[in-house]
Motif scaffolding. Structure first.
Motif, PDB file in Angstrom:
ATOM      1  N   ALA A  61       2.453 -17.347   9.915  1.00  0.00           N
ATOM      2  CA  ALA A  61       2.954 -16.102  10.517  1.00  0.00           C
ATOM      3  C   ALA A  61       4.465 -16.176  10.722  1.00  0.00           C
ATOM      4  O   ALA A  61       5.179 -15.197  10.473  1.00  0.00           O
ATOM      5  CB  ALA A  61       2.246 -15.831  11.840  1.00  0.00           C
ATOM      6  N   GLY A  64       6.287 -15.371   7.743  1.00  0.00           N
ATOM      7  CA  GLY A  64       6.074 -13.999   7.307  1.00  0.00           C
ATOM      8  C   GLY A  64       4.918 -13.763   6.359  1.00  0.00           C
ATOM      9  O   GLY A  64       4.742 -12.655   5.873  1.00  0.00           O
ATOM     10  N   LEU A  66       1.706 -14.103   7.140  1.00  0.00           N
ATOM     11  CA  LEU A  66       0.607 -13.505   7.891  1.00  0.00           C
ATOM     12  C   LEU A  66       1.149 -12.563   8.948  1.00  0.00           C
ATOM     13  O   LEU A  66       2.232 -12.791   9.502  1.00  0.00           O
ATOM     14  CB  LEU A  66      -0.242 -14.582   8.594  1.00  0.00           C
ATOM     15  N   ARG A  67       0.390 -11.531   9.235  1.00  0.00           N
ATOM     16  CA  ARG A  67       0.689 -10.628  10.349  1.00  0.00           C
ATOM     17  C   ARG A  67      -0.287 -10.939  11.468  1.00  0.00           C
ATOM     18  O   ARG A  67      -1.412 -11.368  11.218  1.00  0.00           O
ATOM     19  CB  ARG A  67       0.508  -9.177   9.930  1.00  0.00           C
ATOM     20  N   THR A  68       0.154 -10.706  12.684  1.00  0.00           N
ATOM     21  CA  THR A  68      -0.717 -10.953  13.836  1.00  0.00           C
ATOM     22  C   THR A  68      -0.991  -9.663  14.580  1.00  0.00           C
ATOM     23  O   THR A  68      -0.190  -8.725  14.533  1.00  0.00           O
ATOM     24  CB  THR A  68      -0.086 -11.971  14.809  1.00  0.00           C
ATOM     25  N   ARG A  69      -2.119  -9.659  15.252  1.00  0.00           N
ATOM     26  CA  ARG A  69      -2.497  -8.520  16.084  1.00  0.00           C
ATOM     27  C   ARG A  69      -3.315  -9.042  17.253  1.00  0.00           C
ATOM     28  O   ARG A  69      -4.250  -9.814  17.060  1.00  0.00           O
ATOM     29  CB  ARG A  69      -3.323  -7.537  15.276  1.00  0.00           C
ATOM     30  N   TYR A  77      -5.282 -12.782  12.668  1.00  0.00           N
ATOM     31  CA  TYR A  77      -4.329 -13.027  11.596  1.00  0.00           C
ATOM     32  C   TYR A  77      -4.837 -12.386  10.304  1.00  0.00           C
ATOM     33  O   TYR A  77      -6.010 -12.484   9.978  1.00  0.00           O
ATOM     34  CB  TYR A  77      -4.172 -14.533  11.359  1.00  0.00           C
ATOM     35  N   ARG A  78      -3.908 -11.751   9.578  1.00  0.00           N
ATOM     36  CA  ARG A  78      -4.246 -11.221   8.256  1.00  0.00           C
ATOM     37  C   ARG A  78      -3.028 -11.375   7.357  1.00  0.00           C
ATOM     38  O   ARG A  78      -1.899 -11.541   7.822  1.00  0.00           O
ATOM     39  CB  ARG A  78      -4.719  -9.769   8.312  1.00  0.00           C
ATOM     40  N   ARG A  79      -3.260 -11.318   6.066  1.00  0.00           N
ATOM     41  CA  ARG A  79      -2.190 -11.507   5.084  1.00  0.00           C
ATOM     42  C   ARG A  79      -1.196 -10.352   5.119  1.00  0.00           C
ATOM     43  O   ARG A  79      -1.569  -9.214   5.334  1.00  0.00           O
ATOM     44  CB  ARG A  79      -2.783 -11.590   3.678  1.00  0.00           C
ATOM     45  N   ASP A  80       0.063 -10.671   4.872  1.00  0.00           N
ATOM     46  CA  ASP A  80       1.096  -9.660   4.667  1.00  0.00           C
ATOM     47  C   ASP A  80       1.352  -9.627   3.166  1.00  0.00           C
ATOM     48  O   ASP A  80       2.146 -10.405   2.635  1.00  0.00           O
ATOM     49  CB  ASP A  80       2.366 -10.020   5.430  1.00  0.00           C
ATOM     50  N   GLU A  81       0.630  -8.758   2.484  1.00  0.00           N
ATOM     51  CA  GLU A  81       0.654  -8.722   1.024  1.00  0.00           C
ATOM     52  C   GLU A  81       2.056  -8.451   0.460  1.00  0.00           C
ATOM     53  O   GLU A  81       2.429  -9.024  -0.571  1.00  0.00           O
ATOM     54  CB  GLU A  81      -0.336  -7.695   0.493  1.00  0.00           C
ATOM     55  N   ARG A  83       4.995  -9.275   1.765  1.00  0.00           N
ATOM     56  CA  ARG A  83       5.810 -10.486   1.912  1.00  0.00           C
ATOM     57  C   ARG A  83       5.354 -11.569   0.926  1.00  0.00           C
ATOM     58  O   ARG A  83       6.180 -12.261   0.327  1.00  0.00           O
ATOM     59  CB  ARG A  83       5.730 -10.996   3.355  1.00  0.00           C
TER      60      ARG A  83
END
Length: 95
Positions: A61, A64, A66-69, A77-81, A83
């Motif tokens: 994360a 950059g 992964l994105r967090t919520r 956590y999920r991928r930041d496609e 980036r």
């Protein structure tokens, strides 16, 4: 960083998060695709403690990938496609 011995685990995490529904059980709250997965779910899949999984996820994360919520008390956590594609282009250009 991704080629170090622990980097293989990070690459596994990135691969699993391409299709989280195929690799993780459905969460009690939230959606695997929209919200992501928790460190607990990744820890179980990796066979490590939650703290170790969090270190891997937080590093991904921080750079950059992964994105967090936050949902209640948990970080998902999920991928930041976008980036990830940007980083892939940098490596293709010989960076």
């Amino acid at each position: 960083m991704l080629r170090a011995p622990t980097g293989e685990k990070r690459l596994d995490i990135l691969e699993w998060l391409k299709n989280p529904a195929a690799h993780f059980p459905p969460p009690k709250r939230g959606d695997l695709v929209e919200d992501g997965v928790t460190a607990d779910a990744v820890a179980v899949k990796l066979g490590v403690s939650r703290e170790v999984a969090e270190r891997h996820l937080d590093l991904l994360a921080d750079i950059g990938l992964l994105r967090t919520r936050r949902i209640r008390r948990r970080t998902h956590y999920r991928r930041d496609e976008m980036r990830i594609a940007e980083v892939a282009r940098m490596f293709e250009k010989g960076w």
